[in-house]
Write an enzyme that holds these catalytic residues in place. Structure first.
Site, PDB file in Angstrom:
ATOM      1  N   HIS A 242      46.364  19.381  41.149  1.00 20.43           N
ATOM      2  CA  HIS A 242      47.671  19.211  40.759  1.00 20.43           C
ATOM      3  C   HIS A 242      47.830  19.161  39.159  1.00 20.43           C
ATOM      4  O   HIS A 242      47.129  19.118  38.655  1.00 20.43           O
ATOM      5  CB  HIS A 242      48.002  17.851  41.383  1.00 20.43           C
ATOM      6  CG  HIS A 242      47.287  16.610  40.824  1.00 20.43           C
ATOM      7  ND1 HIS A 242      47.275  16.137  39.555  1.00 20.43           N
ATOM      8  CD2 HIS A 242      46.140  15.987  41.237  1.00 20.43           C
ATOM      9  CE1 HIS A 242      46.504  15.061  39.201  1.00 20.43           C
ATOM     10  NE2 HIS A 242      45.619  15.226  40.329  1.00 20.43           N
ATOM     11  N   ASN A 243      49.175  19.672  38.803  1.00 25.89           N
ATOM     12  CA  ASN A 243      49.501  19.804  37.502  1.00 25.89           C
ATOM     13  C   ASN A 243      48.650  20.586  36.586  1.00 25.89           C
ATOM     14  O   ASN A 243      48.937  20.828  35.154  1.00 25.89           O
ATOM     15  CB  ASN A 243      49.672  18.537  36.943  1.00 25.89           C
ATOM     16  CG  ASN A 243      50.735  17.427  37.472  1.00 25.89           C
ATOM     17  OD1 ASN A 243      50.252  16.859  38.318  1.00 25.89           O
ATOM     18  ND2 ASN A 243      52.212  17.510  36.917  1.00 25.89           N
TER      19      ASN A 243
END
Length: 348
Positions: A242-243
């Site tokens: 994620h991210n």
């Protein structure tokens, strides 16, 4: 469909040496060439085959000068490998055909918007508020979640899953088994040893000309976006947390894992089975050799190897000594004994 050497040379901006009317209808390796096929020579390792290949046409670099009799017509181009790659792409598209239409059984929500020449394979599911551009090809058994936006000329192969809020730019290829936009790995430890799941409310953005290999997973952001920039090429079985952000034209080989919130720069090359820790910044033009472990920030233009990674040249020099460590230890022990014996002799 058959093509002449003259026609192919026109497309590749090359020059024919031999029969311009020679016709081909299939592709082949140079060592397996047969009548009616076209092949190429780029690697000097395969040079002997140019004099024995039965391929009707062979693409070569402009610098190639034959030193013997040839059975094949030559097309000389600036870059034989690149030119043959273009032919492979053309052949692949022709073989797939320009599929259009919606196969049944499949499901499309009523408020889905799609452009011209949509192909939707059977047993696929398109959720609410999805927008599909022109020439989108979605093969059987795919899932497209709510509010997904997909650009023009995108191909999504069988069995891929595109979760809600994902954005995919023009000219992307998503291969079988890919999962884009699943929850990131976010859990907070409780005092009793259990873990509390942190909601993942972000999305994934793929810019234009991105290729995602089979069974690769790209997690959505906790907040904001996981971003795969223009021209990125991802091999099979890669995990992107994620991210994460991956810069333009970076290529990553199979079984690499990138932990959450790491930022990777432009024009990088990352080998297979590389592990990259979270919350790092990796610069532009970085080269990371296969099976390396990255646990620190990396500056632009570094070449790395090892686990933990260090400079490639330093690694290569040190590796000579790694292999000789048992012998080196024995020699040190022997020197130690000699020194002790000398000391004892003086003391005596």
């Amino acid at each position: 469909m058959k093509f002449t050497a003259e026609q192919i040379a026109g497309v590749l901006e090359g020059e024919v040496f031999g029969n311009p009317k020679a016709e081909v209808y299939k592709l082949s390796k140079i060592e397996e060439g047969s009548e009616g096929s076209i092949t190429f020579l780029a690697n000097p390792k395969y040079l002997p085959y140019i004099y024995t290949t039965q391929a009707t046409i062979t693409i070569v670099n402009t610098t190639f000068i034959p030193e013997g009799e040839l059975l094949t017509t030559l097309i000389k181009v600036e870059d034989a490998y690149l030119s043959f790659s273009k032919l492979l792409e053309f052949y692949d598209q022709a073989k797939k055909g320009n599929k259009t239409g919606i196969e049944q059984p499949s499901f499309i929500s009523r408020n889905v918007k799609y452009g011209d020449n949509l192909y939707l394979g059977s047993f696929s599911y398109i959720s609410e508020n999805v927008i599909l551009g022109n020439n989108v090809k979605i093969y059987p058994n795919c899932f497209i979640g709510e509010n997904v936006i997909i650009g023009n000329n995108v191909t999504i192969f069988a069995g891929a899953k595109i979760h809600s809020e994902t954005q995919i730019g023009n000219n992307c290829n998503i291969h079988s088994g890919v999962v884009i936009g699943a929850d990131g790995f976010g859990f907070a430890p409780n005092s009793d040893g259990t873990f509390l799941k942190i909601p993942q409310i972000g999305n994934v953005i793929l810019e234009e000309d991105v290729d995602v290999g089979a069974n690769t997973t790209i997690d959505k952001a906790t907040m904001g976006s996981t971003i795969i920039r223009r021209g990125v090429k991802l091999d099979n079985q890669i995990q992107i947390g994620h991210n994460v952000e991956i810069g333009d034209n970076t290529v990553i080989a199979a079984q690499t894992g990138i932990a959450g919130s790491t930022k990777i720069g432009k024009n990088g090359m990352i080998g297979g089975q590389v592990g990259i820790a979270g919350h790092l910044t990796i610069g532009n033009n970085v080269r990371i050799q296969a099976q390396s472990g990255v646990g620190r920030n990396i500056k632009d233009n570094e070449i790395l190897q090892g686990s933990p990674t260090f400079g490639y040249n330093d690694f290569s020099k040190s590796y000579v000594h790694f292999k000789n460590l048992p012998r080196i230890v024995l020699e040190l022990e022997e020197l130690k004994k000699q020194i002790l014996n000398q000391k004892n002799g003086k003391n005596g």
